[in-house]
Design a protein around this motif. Structure first.
Motif, short mmCIF file in Angstrom:
data_model
loop_
_atom_site.label_atom_id
_atom_site.label_comp_id
_atom_site.label_asym_id
_atom_site.label_seq_id
_atom_site.Cartn_x
_atom_site.Cartn_y
_atom_site.Cartn_z
N ARG A 1 -127.20 -90.52 52.51
CA ARG A 1 -127.04 -91.93 52.13
C ARG A 1 -126.88 -92.05 50.62
NH1 ARG A 1 -131.22 -92.98 56.14
NH2 ARG A 1 -132.78 -93.23 54.51
N GLU A 2 -127.67 -91.25 49.89
CA GLU A 2 -127.58 -91.31 48.42
C GLU A 2 -126.19 -90.89 47.93
OE1 GLU A 2 -132.24 -90.84 47.24
OE2 GLU A 2 -130.84 -89.30 46.51
N ALA A 3 -125.66 -89.87 48.59
CA ALA A 3 -124.31 -89.39 48.21
C ALA A 3 -123.28 -90.47 48.50
CB ALA A 3 -123.99 -88.10 48.97
N ARG A 4 -123.44 -91.15 49.63
CA ARG A 4 -122.49 -92.22 50.01
C ARG A 4 -122.59 -93.38 49.00
NH1 ARG A 4 -118.42 -94.61 52.12
NH2 ARG A 4 -118.72 -96.49 53.33
N VAL A 5 -123.82 -93.72 48.61
CA VAL A 5 -124.00 -94.82 47.66
C VAL A 5 -123.37 -94.43 46.30
CG1 VAL A 5 -125.72 -96.16 46.36
CG2 VAL A 5 -126.04 -95.76 48.81
N ALA A 6 -123.56 -93.19 45.90
CA ALA A 6 -122.97 -92.74 44.62
C ALA A 6 -121.45 -92.86 44.67
CB ALA A 6 -123.39 -91.29 44.35
N GLN A 7 -120.88 -92.47 45.81
CA GLN A 7 -119.41 -92.58 46.00
C GLN A 7 -118.97 -94.04 45.90
OE1 GLN A 7 -118.41 -91.38 49.93
NE2 GLN A 7 -117.99 -89.26 49.37
N LEU A 8 -119.75 -94.92 46.55
CA LEU A 8 -119.39 -96.34 46.54
C LEU A 8 -119.47 -96.91 45.12
CD1 LEU A 8 -121.25 -97.48 49.78
CD2 LEU A 8 -118.80 -97.74 49.37
N PHE A 9 -120.50 -96.49 44.37
CA PHE A 9 -120.60 -96.95 42.98
C PHE A 9 -119.35 -96.57 42.20
CE2 PHE A 9 -124.65 -98.68 41.22
CZ PHE A 9 -125.21 -99.02 42.45
N GLU A 10 -118.95 -95.31 42.33
CA GLU A 10 -117.77 -94.84 41.60
C GLU A 10 -116.53 -95.61 42.07
OE1 GLU A 10 -117.79 -92.49 39.25
OE2 GLU A 10 -119.75 -91.52 39.48
N ARG A 11 -116.46 -95.86 43.38
CA ARG A 11 -115.25 -96.50 43.91
C ARG A 11 -115.08 -97.93 43.40
NH1 ARG A 11 -111.70 -98.22 43.59
NH2 ARG A 11 -109.94 -98.67 44.93
N VAL A 12 -116.20 -98.62 43.19
CA VAL A 12 -116.07 -100.02 42.72
C VAL A 12 -116.08 -100.12 41.20
CG1 VAL A 12 -117.08 -100.99 44.83
CG2 VAL A 12 -118.56 -100.53 42.86
N GLY A 13 -115.99 -98.96 40.53
CA GLY A 13 -115.86 -98.99 39.07
C GLY A 13 -117.17 -98.96 38.31
N LEU A 14 -118.25 -98.50 38.99
CA LEU A 14 -119.53 -98.33 38.30
C LEU A 14 -119.81 -96.83 38.18
CD1 LEU A 14 -121.50 -101.02 40.34
CD2 LEU A 14 -120.75 -101.25 37.97
N ARG A 15 -120.84 -96.46 37.40
CA ARG A 15 -121.20 -95.04 37.32
C ARG A 15 -122.35 -94.77 38.28
NH1 ARG A 15 -123.61 -94.67 32.91
NH2 ARG A 15 -123.23 -96.78 32.16
N ALA A 16 -122.34 -93.58 38.88
CA ALA A 16 -123.40 -93.24 39.84
C ALA A 16 -124.78 -93.35 39.16
CB ALA A 16 -123.17 -91.84 40.40
N ALA A 17 -124.85 -93.04 37.86
CA ALA A 17 -126.14 -93.11 37.15
C ALA A 17 -126.71 -94.53 37.15
CB ALA A 17 -125.95 -92.62 35.71
N GLN A 18 -125.84 -95.52 37.34
CA GLN A 18 -126.30 -96.92 37.32
C GLN A 18 -127.03 -97.31 38.61
OE1 GLN A 18 -122.28 -98.34 36.09
NE2 GLN A 18 -123.40 -99.62 34.65
N MET A 19 -127.09 -96.39 39.58
CA MET A 19 -127.83 -96.66 40.82
C MET A 19 -129.30 -96.96 40.53
SD MET A 19 -126.14 -93.62 43.11
CE MET A 19 -127.44 -93.46 44.31
#
Ligand code: SF4
Length: 322
Positions: free
Chosen positions: A132-150
């Motif tokens: 789930r964390e990997a999927r959320v990181a992917q989604l962050f990147e896809r919408v133009g955010l950085r995974a670190a911003q999770m």
């Protein structure tokens, strides 16, 4: 056999009862949505426009059964969900999501953005925690955010970034249909185009269908394929976007378009702007609901409600004169 539309709505009504007195008697209704029908194909955007108070947000919520319709039917991919049980709706929520207007109030301020986006995955039991964390990181990147911003909380994002978090959350379960309810109205004009372009890119990539609700016709002109214009709980015009913007047929559409600034001041659109406020849906005007504000109104407009009828090329208009 033709594929059914992703969403098909027929005769949708939502009346909110008005109760008074010691016995809590029903003394009337707020007729927020009064017989709305439309369908949206795969990869298509239907823009639902109208002034504030016309019932368009109620349509968006009723279609997803976030509020219960008073009448009418709703089908997702050919499956009637009008009377689906809570348990059935829980499973169906994977297919349909919503993005709200105000990303600040729709995101819990005490929860980290990564957990907000990952919550639907957790609720639906999708994958292990690390997946789930990997999927959320992917989604962050896809919408133009950085995974670190999770790890950030909602207040640590700008308005545009918060709306990106909302979009990532809506995408988490890979839905086919999204209701976008005034998704850019609360954002600075400079940010609005970025978020609209993101929604359009996601549509191309994933074949998403949108019901895009907005009072802003300029935004709808950019994103929609077809447009439904609502006035006081009813659709008054339904048309292909290009045809509608080139030649509005309903006097209300004409008036709404007159208020949209044109890029070239030498161009002229139409003469009539709409005056006054939307009347109360508790006691709507007789006949054509628009008659008190319509510059073309005739005697029969006050007594006879115009039917939404096909005027050719799939275009529907509810006006005695058009
Ligand atoms: Fe105006 Fe009459 Fe048409 Fe209604 S039916 S929009 S009042 S002309």
């Amino acid at each position: 056999m033709d594929k059914p539309p992703v969403i098909a709505v027929a005769g949708l009504r939502k009346f909110f009862p008005i109760r008074r007195g010691l016995l809590n008697r029903r003394v009337g209704d707020v007729r927020a949505v009064d017989g709305v029908s439309f369908s949206i194909a795969g990869g298509e955007t239907l823009g639902l426009v109208g002034e504030s108070g016309c019932g368009k947000s109620t349509v968006g919520r009723a279609v997803l059964r976030l509020i219960e319709p008073s009448a009418g039917t709703i089908a997702i991919n050919g499956k009637d969900i009008t009377t689906a049980s809570k348990q059935e709706m829980r499973a169906l929520r994977r297919q349909m999501q919503i993005v709200f207007q105000d990303p600040f109030s729709s995101l819990n301020p005490r929860i980290k953005a990564g957990d907000i986006v990952g919550e639907p995955l957790k609720v639906h039991g999708v994958g292990r925690r690390d997946e789930r964390e990997a999927r959320v990181a992917q989604l962050f990147e896809r919408v133009g955010l950085r995974a670190a911003q999770m790890n950030n909380y909602p207040h640590q994002f700008s308005g545009g970034q918060r709306q990106r978090v909302s979009i990532a959350r809506a995408l988490a379960l890979d839905p086919g249909f999204i209701v976008a309810d005034e998704p850019v109205s609360a954002l600075d004009v400079s940010i609005q185009a970025q978020v609209i372009n993101l929604l359009m890119d996601l549509q191309r990539e994933r074949g998403l269908s949108y019901l895009f609700i907005s009072h802003n016709l300029a935004v709808v002109e950019h994103i929609a394929h077809r447009v439904a214009v609502m006035y006081l709980g009813r659709i008054v015009e339904y048309a292909d976007k290009v045809a509608l913007f080139a030649k509005p047929l309903h006097p209300y559409t004409e008036a709404l378009l007159a208020a949209v600034p044109l890029p070239d001041p030498a161009l002229k659109r139409v003469k009539h702007r709409v005056e006054g406020d939307v009347p109360s849906p508790i006691d709507p005007p007789s006949g054509c609901h628009f008659h008190p504000r319509c510059p073309y109104a005739e005697a029969r407009c006050r007594s006879e409600a115009p039917v939404l009828r096909d005027v050719g090329a799939g275009r529907l208009v509810a006006c005695h004169l058009r």
